[in-house]
Motif scaffolding. Sequence first.
Motif, short mmCIF file in Angstrom:
data_model
loop_
_atom_site.label_atom_id
_atom_site.label_comp_id
_atom_site.label_asym_id
_atom_site.label_seq_id
_atom_site.Cartn_x
_atom_site.Cartn_y
_atom_site.Cartn_z
N LEU B 10 32.48 42.96 37.46
CA LEU B 10 33.44 41.87 37.23
C LEU B 10 34.71 42.15 38.04
CD1 LEU B 10 33.26 39.35 35.42
CD2 LEU B 10 34.68 40.57 33.77
N ARG B 12 38.52 40.38 39.54
CA ARG B 12 39.47 39.29 39.52
C ARG B 12 40.65 39.64 40.43
NH1 ARG B 12 40.89 33.83 38.06
NH2 ARG B 12 42.96 33.82 38.89
N THR B 45 43.51 41.54 31.76
CA THR B 45 42.83 40.62 32.69
C THR B 45 41.33 40.60 32.38
OG1 THR B 45 44.49 41.08 34.37
CG2 THR B 45 42.46 40.05 35.13
N THR B 46 40.77 41.79 32.12
CA THR B 46 39.35 41.85 31.76
C THR B 46 39.10 41.07 30.48
OG1 THR B 46 39.26 44.05 32.74
CG2 THR B 46 37.44 43.44 31.30
N MET B 49 39.24 37.38 31.04
CA MET B 49 38.04 36.83 31.70
C MET B 49 36.91 36.69 30.68
SD MET B 49 37.70 38.47 35.48
CE MET B 49 38.24 40.13 35.23
N GLU B 55 39.04 32.70 35.02
CA GLU B 55 37.70 32.87 35.59
C GLU B 55 37.65 34.10 36.49
OE1 GLU B 55 35.88 29.57 37.38
OE2 GLU B 55 35.87 28.41 35.52
N PRO B 56 36.52 34.80 36.49
CA PRO B 56 36.40 35.93 37.42
C PRO B 56 36.32 35.45 38.86
CG PRO B 56 34.48 35.79 35.94
CD PRO B 56 35.32 34.59 35.69
N ARG B 69 30.38 32.24 32.80
CA ARG B 69 30.73 31.15 33.73
C ARG B 69 29.93 29.89 33.45
NH1 ARG B 69 32.20 32.75 39.48
NH2 ARG B 69 32.94 34.86 39.36
#
Lengths: 255, 313
Positions: B10, B12, B45-46, B49, B55-56, B69
């Motif tokens: 993952l 971002r 942030t993780t 997501m 969104e990643p 997603r």
Amino acid sequence: MSTGTAINNWRRQARGTFVIAKKNAILYYLKPPVLIFGVVFPIFFFLSFKMGRPIPPEAIVPGMVAMALWFTASAVGPLVTPWERRARTYERLISSPLSLRAILAGDVVSGLVFGAGLSVIPVVLGLVLTDAKVVHLPLVVGGIVFGAMSFASLGVLLAAPPASSPSNIMLLSNLVRLPLLFVSGIFLPIAEMPGWARWISPISPLSYAGDLLRCGFGQQPYFPVWFSLLALIGFTGILFYGAQIFHRCWQAKGL
Amino acid sequence: MTAVIDVQKLTRGFGELTAVDRVSFDVQAGEIFGFLGPNGAGKSTTLRMLTGIIEPTSGAATIRGHDIRTESLAAREHLGIVPEEANVYLDLSVWRNVMLMAELHDVPRRQRVENGRRLLDELGLYDRRKEKARSLSKGLRQRLMLCSALVSEPEILFLDEPTSGLDVHSARLMPTIVRQMNEQSLTVFLTTHNMAEAEEMCHRVGIINGGRIVAIDKPEELRQVMKSHHSVVLCFETEGVDPEQLRSLPGVTDAKSEDAGFLRLYTEAPGHTATQIVRLADTNGWNISEIATCKPNLEDVFLQLTGENDTAK
């Protein structure tokens, strides 16, 4: 996905839309910016337009209703999202199992109900205090409902830019709403407006709502009734679709 | 056990900055997973997501098998979230705040009322249910957030620094409730700065630094990695003790003087070293006032892995 699952999902999202609309009604209908830009603004606009001008009072009732509807229905949307972004409650909504479409639809419904509900006041005042009469009730109702729907969608679209302060979005919304007010046949029938204004008036949903209301009160419409209805539905669809795109684009920036 | 959260590479980015860089881990059903890292490491942030807030840029993650997603709504159905900042609706009553979240999760009326009453009672808010959330202190708002997160009976609870800045009572109550819920099969994903909290609560921890995972394991396993950080701490009543004699004991790798006359000797075999110290003290007629063996705690591991020790030095 099976049809049954799809229907269940759709029902669930629809219930979510209702929950959002209810929350907006409780939290935002009585917020000062909504009352100022949605209620006080149109009253003073109307008074400044009417005072000292030799116009029969009943002639301006449809315009008065349309203007009130324009300001009230589009006042809720620009407040809700920036307010919630600032309070960080917006994150709670977008992390819930509700789609962005359902959340924005809830904002549209709350604007629609606010606008349509408050438009009853100028309608009643017009009927009681002037000689105005409703000739085609379905057109008055249709003008109010479809008009409120498209104006509320415009309000939700205007709330998309990532501003954390509601006042910035309210300024932006007035930058759009005020010029359109003057080219939509509210103060002067579209047929009597200068040529350039007659060309611009079709880009404003207020032109069609005002025209339907004028027809409902027994006055001559500028556009065919069917065209006005279709235009309002089309405006609602386009504005709501645009709102979804821009809200999605700016979602992360606004957090 | 099955993975309820599965994260694969993952990533971002925010413009030039890669906040989370190809992070991979999984969280098993019924587990309390701690996600530790210094400020700006990519923890929040993780979490954002995984909870659908942002969104990643790339990579994949599933929640209960649902891709975050492509099936984000289905994934979010299983979640309860308590963010770091208690973002309650200040102008709604305590009760309405809880009911709003239940309604957003489509919890049937009877169930949401029952759950709401029970949770508010457990978290000491039932008597204040009619008050506006604005009137609550920070600690009580955070408790309200926990009620709102749990009212839909989620399978996975995301807690972002849940006890940061809370009063003592709230800071103790929150982990207790979370542990109770975990015993009833709730999976918990916890980000925290509080090492003691992570050590006490978490079955496993992941340590993230500079957007990358640097370690994932059980707290005790991570501590084992740092054998050289075992130590013996002692203090003498007698004056004139020669530290060099202690430093040269077999197995002692380092020695540091600490406050109040204490000395810390680092060793891989703290029990053996302690025995040798006592013998040496006997031989030289030194009176030991205090002596204790110490294992490295999670904080030591964290500081070592994130390089904060070096920064502090």
